[in-house]
Design a protein around this motif. Structure first.
Motif, PDB file in Angstrom:
ATOM      1  N   PHE A   1       0.825  -1.208   0.000  1.00 54.70           N
ATOM      2  CA  PHE A   1       0.000   0.000   0.000  1.00 54.70           C
ATOM      3  C   PHE A   1       0.860   1.259   0.000  1.00 54.70           C
ATOM      4  O   PHE A   1       0.559   2.230  -0.696  1.00 54.70           O
ATOM      5  CB  PHE A   1      -0.932  -0.003   1.212  1.00 54.70           C
ATOM      6  CG  PHE A   1      -2.224  -0.726   0.977  1.00 54.70           C
ATOM      7  CD1 PHE A   1      -3.319  -0.076   0.423  1.00 54.70           C
ATOM      8  CD2 PHE A   1      -2.357  -2.063   1.290  1.00 54.70           C
ATOM      9  CE1 PHE A   1      -4.515  -0.731   0.200  1.00 54.70           C
ATOM     10  CE2 PHE A   1      -3.544  -2.736   1.074  1.00 54.70           C
ATOM     11  CZ  PHE A   1      -4.628  -2.070   0.524  1.00 54.70           C
TER      12      PHE A   1
ATOM     13  N   SER B   1       2.362   1.737  -3.365  1.00 57.50           N
ATOM     14  CA  SER B   1       1.356   1.651  -4.436  1.00 57.50           C
ATOM     15  C   SER B   1       1.703   0.552  -5.439  1.00 57.50           C
ATOM     16  O   SER B   1       1.795   0.780  -6.652  1.00 57.50           O
ATOM     17  CB  SER B   1       1.213   2.998  -5.152  1.00 57.50           C
ATOM     18  OG  SER B   1       0.757   3.994  -4.269  1.00 57.50           O
TER      19      SER B   1
ATOM     20  N   SER C   1      -6.487   1.452  -3.174  1.00 60.30           N
ATOM     21  CA  SER C   1      -5.495   2.508  -2.995  1.00 60.30           C
ATOM     22  C   SER C   1      -5.344   3.315  -4.278  1.00 60.30           C
ATOM     23  O   SER C   1      -5.881   2.948  -5.331  1.00 60.30           O
ATOM     24  CB  SER C   1      -4.143   1.923  -2.571  1.00 60.30           C
ATOM     25  OG  SER C   1      -3.259   2.945  -2.164  1.00 60.30           O
TER      26      SER C   1
ATOM     27  N   LYS D   1      -3.458   9.378  -2.857  1.00 62.95           N
ATOM     28  CA  LYS D   1      -3.890   9.344  -1.468  1.00 62.95           C
ATOM     29  C   LYS D   1      -2.759   9.759  -0.544  1.00 62.95           C
ATOM     30  O   LYS D   1      -1.614   9.372  -0.756  1.00 62.95           O
ATOM     31  CB  LYS D   1      -4.350   7.928  -1.083  1.00 62.95           C
ATOM     32  CG  LYS D   1      -5.787   7.640  -1.386  1.00 62.95           C
ATOM     33  CD  LYS D   1      -6.360   6.514  -0.581  1.00 62.95           C
ATOM     34  CE  LYS D   1      -5.421   5.373  -0.337  1.00 62.95           C
ATOM     35  NZ  LYS D   1      -6.069   4.285   0.394  1.00 62.95           N
TER      36      LYS D   1
ATOM     37  N   ARG E   1      -2.975   5.600   2.869  1.00 66.32           N
ATOM     38  CA  ARG E   1      -2.407   4.413   2.213  1.00 66.32           C
ATOM     39  C   ARG E   1      -2.083   3.349   3.252  1.00 66.32           C
ATOM     40  O   ARG E   1      -2.324   2.165   3.034  1.00 66.32           O
ATOM     41  CB  ARG E   1      -1.162   4.798   1.413  1.00 66.32           C
ATOM     42  CG  ARG E   1      -1.476   5.311   0.007  1.00 66.32           C
ATOM     43  CD  ARG E   1      -0.216   5.568  -0.777  1.00 66.32           C
ATOM     44  NE  ARG E   1       0.302   6.899  -0.522  1.00 66.32           N
ATOM     45  CZ  ARG E   1       1.547   7.282  -0.732  1.00 66.32           C
ATOM     46  NH1 ARG E   1       2.431   6.403  -1.170  1.00 66.32           N
ATOM     47  NH2 ARG E   1       1.926   8.504  -0.499  1.00 66.32           N
TER      48      ARG E   1
ATOM     49  N   SER F   1      -8.763   3.338  -5.392  1.00 63.38           N
ATOM     50  CA  SER F   1      -8.790   4.141  -4.174  1.00 63.38           C
ATOM     51  C   SER F   1      -9.711   3.528  -3.112  1.00 63.38           C
ATOM     52  O   SER F   1     -10.625   2.746  -3.400  1.00 63.38           O
ATOM     53  CB  SER F   1      -9.238   5.580  -4.449  1.00 63.38           C
ATOM     54  OG  SER F   1      -9.025   6.378  -3.303  1.00 63.38           O
TER      55      SER F   1
END
Length: 660
Positions: A61, A64, A75, A79, A84, A159
């Motif tokens: 997370f 990413s 995610s 963000k 995250r 997200s």
């Protein structure tokens, strides 16, 4: 590569949990300290392995890594870092991994801090904890794996739900799950004691610290969730009897009953069967909550998933674990000791009545939560059970419970004197009367139930302090002696006083906010105004702003009272670019313990004039006490845990014979 390491660690944790169950069980069966010790080592290893898998998911997370399906679904690169990280447990799969982390963590704590337990109880409780870890890790590994890779990873993720992108929601699940899963140790100790045939005062003393720790964590978790709903959802309230709210509230009620029942079992050897029943029920309700939140059988902003298939698996786990536990209880119940005899007026009787009322309150919440599901399954008709049902059925039970609460600690064990106890509470009665008369005179003579609620809050607060005064004989001895007695009180006594005091603070805040709340709503152009109570609101400006992953309309609301400025607030209406979801960020003006709660609604364009914006305002008197009270209660639990009599690592008395 890190995700593969996490997936491997998850499988390793499952294998170690199986080893924990088998080795600890064999250690008890063969009376082998070596095998039992190996089972405890496997418990520690399982926790380390799950922590490794959890860290691997969190890494995905943070960086990413959209090749992980869970990261891609929850995610986004825009963000903020905090959300995250919070995305790790913001989905069905991630939340189950958090559940397993807490479960194996408590298993490791039981293995590490359970040295004061007899060998048989310790081995069997570690084995039971390993069995629970096995079933939940098997579910997570094979049906809800958060580390599955995507063959064709997307460039960008979808997200996290915008409602979950909030600081309170970032820390709410860890506290809530620690409270939920902490009940598993109580469950394991109950199963172990039933197998050993040893439900006695010593067993109750072992259970209390684990139940108290879980209850305290659950108190904080529920409070954080309520505070999030209060200021994030924009509807102005803090509790709506939502089914998922109820799912966390029921184990809290059962744990509260368990804490009081365990005192009777420890002090007088009575209620042993009821105490072990509550120990089994506490974790059963926790598992029921996990099922309700993740099965898709109900709709809620708090729910994690709509997945009937995986919901059935959770229902099977619930039936298997709870069924085995209660079957064992039914087998052993006839052999449990009845305990000492006590009079109708005694501390034991007060605690029994306390448990009856808490059990009835839990049954009321359970019926209101499950009845719509049962009705729909039987007739196909969808109905909802809302606040009117709970206010009508739950409130009278709780009022009776709160009236009794200050009286119980002042009654003697075995045979008490109700008249003498009430005489010691004359100050509390006086405070309740003054509070009700003051409210009736100065606030509102038309809110009879509100006035009675304020009197009840005053009764609880003053009753908790009166019990503390009675313990120290304050005002009857010199000040130096009073101080010496206060500082010499056990921390458990301070913790109980704080818990009861915090409950009174909460009641006072809830009654004031509910009874004397004022609402106002109006579509205003820039420059428009409205009144709410004694306050005047002016909409000075609304301008677009860009957030890290959203676009928003931010209002500037100036609040005055009697022409004097009070505060300037900036509520927002946000549109999250990824997913197109709209949320409200409320503005709070703090006026002492009260809140002026401001919400910016949708924009309405008009052909004959400037656009208007819906502005909703709420005057919530004493709302701060609603959240302060549970914090004081949780603090009381922590202080009680620091009492040496409840410390987990304290060696058991040598006079306690070990079971054959």
């Amino acid at each position: 590569m890190i995700a593969e390491l996490g997936a491997y660690a998850l499988i390793l944790a499952l294998a170690l949990s199986i080893a924990q169950t088998v080795l600890s069980g064999l250690g008890r069966a063969r009376r082998s300290a070596t095998l039992a010790g190996a089972g405890e080592g496997a418990a520690l290893g399982a926790f380390v392995a799950v922590a490794t898998a959890f860290a691997a998911l969190m890494h995905g997370f943070v960086v990413s890594d959209f090749s992980i399906a869970n990261v891609a679904a929850n995610s986004h690169t825009e963000k903020p870092l905090l959300y995250r990280v919070a995305g790790t447990w913001g989905s069905h799969e991630g939340s189950m991994l958090l559940w397993c982390l807490a479960l194996t963590g408590f298993g490791a704590a039981l293995a590490g801090f359970g040295r004061s337990l007899p060998r048989g109880i310790r081995a069997l409780s570690v084995a039971t904890q390993g069995f629970l870890g096995t079933v939940f890790l098997a579910y997570t590994t094979f049906a809800s794996n958060p580390l599955v890779r995507l063959a064709q990873p997307p460039v960008e993720g979808r997200s996290l739900n915008p409602l979950l992108q909030d600081p309170a929601l970032a820390v709410h699940p860890p506290f809530l799950y620690a409270g939920y899963v902490g009940m598993s140790v109580v469950f394991s100790l109950a199963v172990a004691a039933l197998i050993e045939g040893r439900i006695d005062a010593a067993w109750s003393r072992w259970v209390r610290p684990w139940a108290l720790a879980a209850w305290s964590l659950l108190t904080v978790g529920i409070t954080l969730g309520s505070f999030w709903a209060y200021y994030e959802l924009g509807w102005g309230g803090w509790w709506f009897w939502d089914p998922v709210e109820n799912a966390s509230f029921m184990p809290w009620l059962v744990a509260a009953a368990l804490l009081h029942s365990a005192i009777v079992t420890e002090k007088r050897g009575a209620l042993a069967g009821w105490t072990v029943f509550l120990a089994l029920a506490a974790f059963t309700f926790s598992m029921l909550g996990a099922f309700l939140v993740r099965s898709g059988v109900l709709t809620s902003v708090h729910a994690f998933a709509v997945d009937p298939t995986r919901g059935v698996l959770l229902l099977i786990i619930l039936g298997l674990t709870a069924g085995l536990g209660f079957a064992l209880f039914a087998w052993r119940a006839p052999t449990l000791a009845q305990g000492g005899v006590f009079a109708a007026v005694s501390r034991e009787s007060a605690l029994v009545l306390n448990n009856i009322l808490l059990a009835a309150a839990t049954a009321t919440v359970l019926l209101g939560t499950l009845y719509p599901l049962i009705r729909e399954a039987m007739t196909g008709e969808s109905i909802s059970v809302g606040p009117p049902y709970f206010n009508l059925t739950f409130t009278p039970l709780v009022v009776a419970l709160l009236l009794l609460l200050p009286l119980g600690p002042l009654l003697a064990w075995k045979r008490g004197d109700a008249k003498a106890a009430l005489q010691r509470l004359w100050i509390a009665l006086l405070v309740a009367a003054v509070a009700s008369l003051t409210t009736l005179t100065l606030v509102s003579p038309k809110k009879a139930f509100g006035v009675l609620g304020v009197a009840l809050g005053g009764w609880l607060i003053a009753g908790a302090l009166a019990e503390l005064i009675e313990r120290t004989r304050a005002f009857r001895v010199p000040a130096a002696e009073t101080w010496r007695r206060l500082t010499g009180l056990p921390r458990g006594a301070w913790g109980m006083t704080l818990a009861h005091l915090g409950l009174g603070v909460f009641v006072m805040g809830a009654v004031f906010e509910t009874s004397w709340r004022i609402e106002a709503a109006e579509a205003l152009p820039v420059g428009g105004s409205l009144n709410v109570g004694a306050y005047h609101l002016s909409l000075d400006d609304v301008r677009p702003v860009a957030g890290p992953n959203y676009d928003a309309d931010r209002a500037t609301l100036t609040v005055t009272r009697g022409g004097q400025p009070v505060c300037v607030s900036h509520p927002e209406r946000r549109l999250y670019t990824q997913g197109g979801q709209t949320t409200s960020e409320v503005g709070l003006c703090y006026r002492g313990p009260s809140h002026l709660y401001l919400v910016l609604g949708e924009r309405r364009d008009r052909a004959d004039g400037p656009p208007t914006f819906l502005v909703r305002a709420y005057w919530n008197p004493w709302a701060t006490l609603i959240f302060l009270g549970p914090v004081i209660m949780g603090l009381g639990g922590v202080i009680s845990l620091s009492d040496r009599r409840l410390r987990l690592g304290v060696a058991r008395r040598k006079t306690q014979p070990e079971a054959a």
